[in-house]
Scaffold this motif. Structure first.
Motif, PDB file in Angstrom:
ATOM      1  N   ALA A  90       0.729  -1.342   0.096  1.00 47.99           N
ATOM      2  CA  ALA A  90       0.036   0.148   0.135  1.00 47.99           C
ATOM      3  C   ALA A  90       0.756   1.152   0.030  1.00 47.99           C
ATOM      4  CB  ALA A  90      -1.003  -0.097   1.169  1.00 47.99           C
ATOM      5  N   GLU A  91       1.708   1.299   0.897  1.00 48.46           N
ATOM      6  CA  GLU A  91       2.673   2.418   1.025  1.00 48.46           C
ATOM      7  C   GLU A  91       4.145   2.123   1.507  1.00 48.46           C
ATOM      8  OE1 GLU A  91      -0.181   6.273   2.262  1.00 48.46           O
ATOM      9  OE2 GLU A  91       0.418   4.836   3.867  1.00 48.46           O
ATOM     10  N   ALA A  92       5.141   2.760   1.163  1.00 47.80           N
ATOM     11  CA  ALA A  92       6.438   2.538   1.350  1.00 47.80           C
ATOM     12  C   ALA A  92       7.307   3.617   1.494  1.00 47.80           C
ATOM     13  CB  ALA A  92       6.971   1.758   0.195  1.00 47.80           C
ATOM     14  N   GLY A  93       8.143   3.532   2.516  1.00 48.21           N
ATOM     15  CA  GLY A  93       9.065   4.743   2.969  1.00 48.21           C
ATOM     16  C   GLY A  93      10.651   4.099   2.938  1.00 48.21           C
ATOM     17  N   LEU A 138       1.017  -3.011   4.236  1.00 49.66           N
ATOM     18  CA  LEU A 138       0.278  -3.825   2.991  1.00 49.66           C
ATOM     19  C   LEU A 138      -1.011  -3.435   2.727  1.00 49.66           C
ATOM     20  CD1 LEU A 138       1.672  -7.127   4.637  1.00 49.66           C
ATOM     21  CD2 LEU A 138       2.486  -5.708   2.694  1.00 49.66           C
ATOM     22  N   ARG A 139      -1.542  -3.817   1.603  1.00 52.35           N
ATOM     23  CA  ARG A 139      -2.879  -3.631   1.396  1.00 52.35           C
ATOM     24  C   ARG A 139      -3.758  -4.756   1.960  1.00 52.35           C
ATOM     25  NH1 ARG A 139      -3.875  -0.606  -3.129  1.00 52.35           N
ATOM     26  NH2 ARG A 139      -1.532  -0.387  -4.382  1.00 52.35           N
ATOM     27  N   ILE A 173       5.434  10.779   2.837  1.00 55.94           N
ATOM     28  CA  ILE A 173       5.945  10.047   3.905  1.00 55.94           C
ATOM     29  C   ILE A 173       7.262  10.611   4.594  1.00 55.94           C
ATOM     30  CG2 ILE A 173       7.121   7.817   4.115  1.00 55.94           C
ATOM     31  CD1 ILE A 173       4.788   6.706   2.606  1.00 55.94           C
ATOM     32  N   MET A 174       7.136  10.554   5.922  1.00 54.60           N
ATOM     33  CA  MET A 174       8.267  11.369   6.567  1.00 54.60           C
ATOM     34  C   MET A 174       9.691  10.378   6.661  1.00 54.60           C
ATOM     35  SD  MET A 174       5.928  13.377   9.145  1.00 54.60           S
ATOM     36  CE  MET A 174       6.881  14.849   9.801  1.00 54.60           C
ATOM     37  N   ARG A 175      10.293  10.412   6.027  1.00 54.66           N
ATOM     38  CA  ARG A 175      11.482   9.482   6.036  1.00 54.66           C
ATOM     39  C   ARG A 175      12.279   9.734   7.451  1.00 54.66           C
ATOM     40  NH1 ARG A 175      12.514  11.340   0.442  1.00 54.66           N
ATOM     41  NH2 ARG A 175      11.291  10.071  -1.030  1.00 54.66           N
TER      42      ARG A 175
END
Ligand code: WTA
Length: 571
Positions: free
Chosen positions: A482-485, A504-505, A549-551
């Motif tokens: 779903a999302e990644a950083g 994850l989705r 996304i706040m790395r």
């Protein structure tokens, strides 16, 4: 911190001190044929000039890999690159066209690259490790018209989706690729004469090379350099690499990286040096063997490689005679003091750090043979280069204060644009008169510069510069993600490794298999060096209210550090 005193270099400390006061780049022009004829071509200056000046029989290239072992003189390279220039002309390559090269190191790579430069093309070298998406992004952005590759790698070029691409040239192949003009390098080259009449004389501000590199946001950017960069390549190779007539020089970098062109091609050949190119993968035995086999005297490599050599079993060293070495240098990441100490212990030489970037085209801050080395410091600015530590408003900071590492604009190998991205280009020059590197550093009372970090999210892993954005974008193409950083996590050998945080989705659950599958996905679609060695699954990722996304927060979590100001974070 201790200082390592110099051994004998070709130039005395006073030479540099004097040059820092009175150096003029214009004087360097006098070295080149172009100052007499007005005709500019960097490939001609690197190869043909030596033949014209009576050095044609000197060895220009020692090439070897597991199956080949060849030596070329300057005369031979001159003939071959002239043949290549006729070939490119006949195939319709015009001045300014982008010609890409996507293949493992081999003599053909070097001949093709220089031959294309001879007809005025802007060359774009790509790492052989790139997979389809990475190749496509670069060919698409540059609108390359031709690519030179091998049959093995050609399948990664999605030519149906690249309207500008007209020709694929295969080195070592005989089978046509459907749907595009295919030409066979060996057959084609054979047909052409070796005179120099196909050389295109360009303006010194005309394009030479396009190196794609990563930033923290957006796609990889095409850093564009011009023929005039040869002044920097020549002079830094002379004064920093200290290349002299009887040197055998080995730069371990691949031409896919700027070090492998500025100092694997231009620097050494503009100085008429004997250049070693070793194909194949890194192994401590193979590397030490290469030094011994060619009696390498000057060796330019990177911290990750030195750290891997350091980690190899100690007895390896005793198997090889490395006494030919007289000068060792490093670039690409911070050179740890313990690596410098190890170099001193095992090679009895200092390892000289150099600092520069794809964008700077050549070395800017360096350690010199005749100057004391402070282990951990990048050294001092090259004569004719004014580097400083500035605040965000362009004020120079006093010694020992940390700030932006910046360089006054106007050195010869400074990039001239970011391909089709003026806005990105201008970001580097937001403070008038300065190039802002994106690195933070300080300068001590003696004028030595000390690297402190990047002030963006660019990851330096095993010497490669990787943008988190490109990996994140690929990760979210995987059906489970779903999302990644993506962040860099400190690592003893590689400097940093890539770590991905993933949510994850619905319908997907964390498992070891899924993790492996995602890693394979990145490896096959992007490149092996872009694979996150660590993946951590999270319910949710920290984001700003605008959804970024706040790395920085991910990094703080990873390093167990305070997360700082979270006011922009979404709930
Ligand atoms: C880093 C092309 C510390 C730095 C050569 C820079 C270094 C980035 C050094 C450029 C060094 C390069 N010490 N850090 N001696 N040299 N870097 O364009 O962060 O792939 O901005 O390098 O590498 O990466 P690039």
């Amino acid at each position: 911190m201790e200082t390592l005193q110099p051994k004998k270099g070709t130039y005395a400390l006073e030479d540099y001190t004097k040059a820092r006061e009175s150096f003029d780049w214009k004087d360097v022009e006098k070295v080149f044929t172009w100052s007499k004829t007005g005709n500019v071509n960097a490939a001609y200056e690197a190869i043909d000039r030596h033949v014209k000046e009576g050095r044609g029989q000197k060895t220009a290239l020692h090439y070897s890999d597991a199956s080949r072992d060849e030596t070329y003189t300057y005369s031979e390279l001159c003939d071959l690159t002239n043949k290549a220039s006729h070939m490119f002309r006949d195939l319709g390559v015009d001045k300014g066209d982008r010609v890409f090269i996507f293949m493992p190191r081999s003599p053909e790579l070097y001949v093709a690259l220089l031959g294309a430069i001879k007809v005025g093309a802007v060359v774009g070298p790509l790492f052989e490790a790139f997979m389809q998406d990475a190749v496509k992004a670069r060919l698409e952005d540059s609108e390359a018209t031709m690519i030179i590759t091998t049959p093995d790698l050609a399948s990664r070029i999605p030519h149906q989706e690249l309207p500008s691409l007209k020709t694929i040239m295969l080195v070592g192949g005989s089978e046509e690729i459907g749907g595009i003009n295919t030409v066979f390098y060996e057959t084609e080259l054979e047909k052409h004469p070796s005179d120099d009449t196909a050389i295109e004389w360009v303006d010194k501000e005309d394009g030479l090379i396009l190196h794609y590199t990563s930033g923290s946001t957006g796609k990889p950017k095409g850093v564009y350099h011009v023929h005039y960069a040869m002044l920097q390549h020549y002079q830094t190779a002379k004064w920093v690499l200290d290349l002299q007539d009887n040197d055998v020089y080995w730069c371990t970098a691949d031409p896919g990286w700027v070090t492998g062109t500025s100092y694997g091609i231009f620097g050494p050949w503009l100085n008429g040096a004997t250049n070693v190119v070793r194909g194949g993968r890194f192994s401590p035995d193979d590397w030490y063997h290469t030094i011994e086999k060619y009696q390498v005297t000057v060796w330019y490599s990177a911290p990750t490689a030195f750290r891997m050599l350091m980690a190899a079993p100690k007895d390896i060293l005793s198997k090889y005679d490395l006494s030919s070495l007289r000068h060792i240098l490093s670039v690409g990441e911070p050179l740890n003091p313990e690596v410098v100490r190890w170099g001193w212990e095992v090679f009895h030489h200092r390892i000289h750090d150099t600092w520069w970037m794809t964008e700077t085209g050549g070395m800017l801050i360096c350690n010199y043979l005749s100057e004391p080395v402070k282990p951990g410091s990048m050294g001092k600015p090259f004569p004719g280069v004014h580097a400083a530590i500035i605040d965000d408003f362009g004020n120079e900071l006093p010694p020992n204060e940390m700030g932006n590492l910046a360089v006054q604009t106007g050195w010869p190998s400074q990039m001239r644009k970011i391909w089709k991205n003026d806005a990105k280009f201008e970001e580097y020059f937001a403070i008038p008169g300065w190039y802002i590197s994106g690195d933070t550093a300080y300068r001590d009372e003696d004028g030595y510069f000390w690297f402190q970090g990047r002030n963006d999210d660019v990851i330096m892993t095993a010497g490669e510069r990787v943008g988190p954005f490109e990996i994140e974008s690929k990760l979210v193409e995987h059906p489970a993600v779903a999302e990644a950083g993506v962040i860099g996590k400190p690592d003893e050998i590689r400097g940093h490794i890539i770590k991905a945080f993933i949510s994850l989705r619905d319908g997907y659950d964390y498992s070891e298999e899924l993790k492996k599958e995602i890693q394979t996905f990145i490896k096959t679609e992007l490149a092996a060096h872009a694979v996150p060695r660590e993946i951590e699954f999270k319910e949710k990722l920290p984001k700003t209210r605008s959804g970024k996304i706040m790395r920085r927060v991910l990094k703080a979590w990873e390093l167990d550090e305070p997360t700082g100001d979270l006011s922009t974070m979404d709930d």
